[in-house]
Structure formats: structure tokens, C-alpha cells
Design an enzyme around this catalytic site. Sequence first.
Site, PDB file in Angstrom:
ATOM      1  N   ASP A  25      26.459 -16.357 -36.697  1.00 17.16           N
ATOM      2  CA  ASP A  25      26.348 -15.838 -35.332  1.00 17.16           C
ATOM      3  C   ASP A  25      25.936 -16.947 -34.357  1.00 17.16           C
ATOM      4  OD1 ASP A  25      25.843 -14.285 -33.077  1.00 17.16           O
ATOM      5  OD2 ASP A  25      23.898 -13.580 -33.816  1.00 17.16           O
TER       6      ASP A  25
ATOM      7  N   ASP B 261      30.266 -16.374 -28.277  1.00 15.46           N
ATOM      8  CA  ASP B 261      29.442 -15.705 -29.292  1.00 15.46           C
ATOM      9  C   ASP B 261      30.286 -15.134 -30.432  1.00 15.46           C
ATOM     10  OD1 ASP B 261      27.573 -14.315 -30.729  1.00 15.46           O
ATOM     11  OD2 ASP B 261      27.080 -12.888 -29.153  1.00 15.46           O
TER      12      ASP B 261
END
Lengths: 43, 330
Positions: free
Chosen positions: B32, B215
Amino acid sequence: CIVKIPLTKMKTMQEAIREKQLLEDFLDEQPHSLSQHSDPDKK
Amino acid sequence: FSSHQLKNFQNAVYFGTITIGTPPQEFQVNFDTGSSDLWVPSVDCQSPSCSKHKRFDPQKSTTFQPLNQKIELVYGSGSMKGVLGSDTIQIGNLVIVNQIFGLSQNQSSGVLEQVPYDGILGLAYPSLAIQGTTPVFDNLKNREVISEPVFAFYLSSRPENISTVMFGGVDHTYHKGKLQWIPVTQARFWQVAMSSMTMNGNVVGCSQGCQAVVDTGTSLLVGPTHLVTDILKLINPNPILNDEQMLSCDAINSLPTLLLTINGIVYPVPPDYYIQRFSERICFISFQGGTEILKNLGTSETWILGDVFLRLYFSVYDRGNNRIGLAPAA
């Protein structure tokens, strides 16, 4: 010197395919059920 | 059949394998770029969310050291509470000893319960990490486990194992054309300046300039709710199933391409990327509101460019030069 890590792509819900079929069935049935609603005896 | 259920179907996620401890205990983690901490469920965790996932047992690791510091991490998809510990982490053939990580003892239900990965491995800057801890990538970099302080993502639309995160360099066969480098505006998230968002020549967002967070841990294109609502009305005047994100797939061919301008370069996002096919007839628009809660990014308008964007553009994260490289994925 590059280290590669394979990533797996997956849907968050395993039942997606099953639910998808249910949704298609729902849409297929919806027009009929709407027309039936006009008949109070079949509500 | 609620629209809420349908939205969950389309949250495709990417995850890979790491090991923690000696002997190694294997976990699936979400790599992530929108967070900086590593955590996995602890064997102590009794939440329903933990019971569906692999749990780390500290007693079975000879190299584990408890730190007895309580932590709480909050994500868009849920939250965890737990403690810190330290152990040997292995990602592919990269080994980090004494890596501090979180062990969740309590996890929220919902998305974290449903996802197929056990934990999260954050790849954002150390300023976003739990105070006093060093993120995994900073340890790889500082201890010279990798030769170059870069990592890169290739996210494929296909479910097979061809999506890849690479550490220590860039395999250029994963992209077409030249990488375009964009300076990071704030070393916290992987955050860059965006100058416009247009569709059919109309400005649909970022009219005064804005920030874009790249992201990998977010599935969709996320922006301020009022702008996303307007975009959905623009591209989907006739929603189906009482849901503004749902439309008939017949409409895809007539939808406009979204154009994002970042650092003077236009990044087109065609409708077949921002629309996901749910079934033969039903399609889903991959825009979502909610970034207004991110008030600390130094701007009034923030967009999150998630997997929808990153399937189209191969992305390189260069910690040595604080910049992001983007090029069309091969």
C-alpha cells in the site's frame, strides 16, 4: 538486483459470480413482477 | 439487492506474499503506497475479521521481540488496534532483521474482514508511520538491502499472477514510452501536484490546481464528494438500480475520456478504464467521493489516483529523488 514480487488480483467477495447471476435473474424478473403488481390479486 | 452490495463486488485488490519470523510464517499483504506501517493479525486477535485470516504466533518465532507499545491504525477501509513487535521479515529474497511491525488484536469488521489479504505493508514516507518506527522500505534502503532506493508497480487487469511490485530497480519492459518524472510535493503520502481534470473540454475537478495521491491501496478514483457527484451526473444522467454509480454498459462507447494534467503532461483515462463491467449489462463507474476528510494535505482539493489509474499507468516511486515516474503500462 531487482526483486520482483508477484501480486494476485482478486475481488473482495468470493461470491461475486454467484451474486452476479442472481442480479441478472432479478433484472430479468423485474419487468414481469412490476406488471403483475398492477393486478391486486397477485400482489 | 442493495447497491451497497454491488459496490463491494468491484473492489478489486492486489496482494502478495511475505514471511515474518523464524521459522517463517507466511502472510498475504496489500502493498500500500497510501500508508507506512506493516501489520498482520496476531494469534491473540479474536475479532471475526482476524479469524478469517492467517495470524502471527510470536511464540512460534525464535527471533520475535515484543515491544509492548499499543497502536491504533485507521484506514479508509477499517481500523486495527494492537501492539508493536519486532522480527525478521522476508519479501522475496530481501531480508530485514529486527523490523518493527504491528500485531492486530482487534480489527473492525466490514472491508478488512472480506479482503483476501491478511495485513498491510505500507510503502509511503516515514513521517506517516507510527512514531518511533521505521517503515519496511526505509530499512531496505538504509541497510542497503536494495541497490537503488526505488520500487515500482505494474498492476494488470487480469487476475493471473502477472501483476508485480518490484524493489531496488525498474524493469522497463513493464511500460511503453519514456517514464515521466513528477516531483513529490510533500514527503508524506506519494503526493504530486495536478493542474486540471477535464472531460469533453469541461473542467470536472481541480479547477484551481489540486493534489493527487498515488495510492496502490485504493481501488477507485476518489475525490471531493461534491465534485464526484457532479461527474457522476455528467456521465450517468440515467442511473440504474437507484445508484448513481451504476449504468447500462451500452453507454460506455459514448462516454468521454477523463484527462488528468500532471506536471504538464496529459494522462488520458478512457471510459473502459474508469468504467468496470459488472455483468453483461451492468457497469460501474469507478469514481468515489470522500477526500474532503483529508484536510491536512496542504490543499483544499485532493484526489486519490487508485488502482483504476495505476492499471493504465506503470508507476515508479523514487525515494532517492522524491519523485514519481509514470508511463503507459505495457
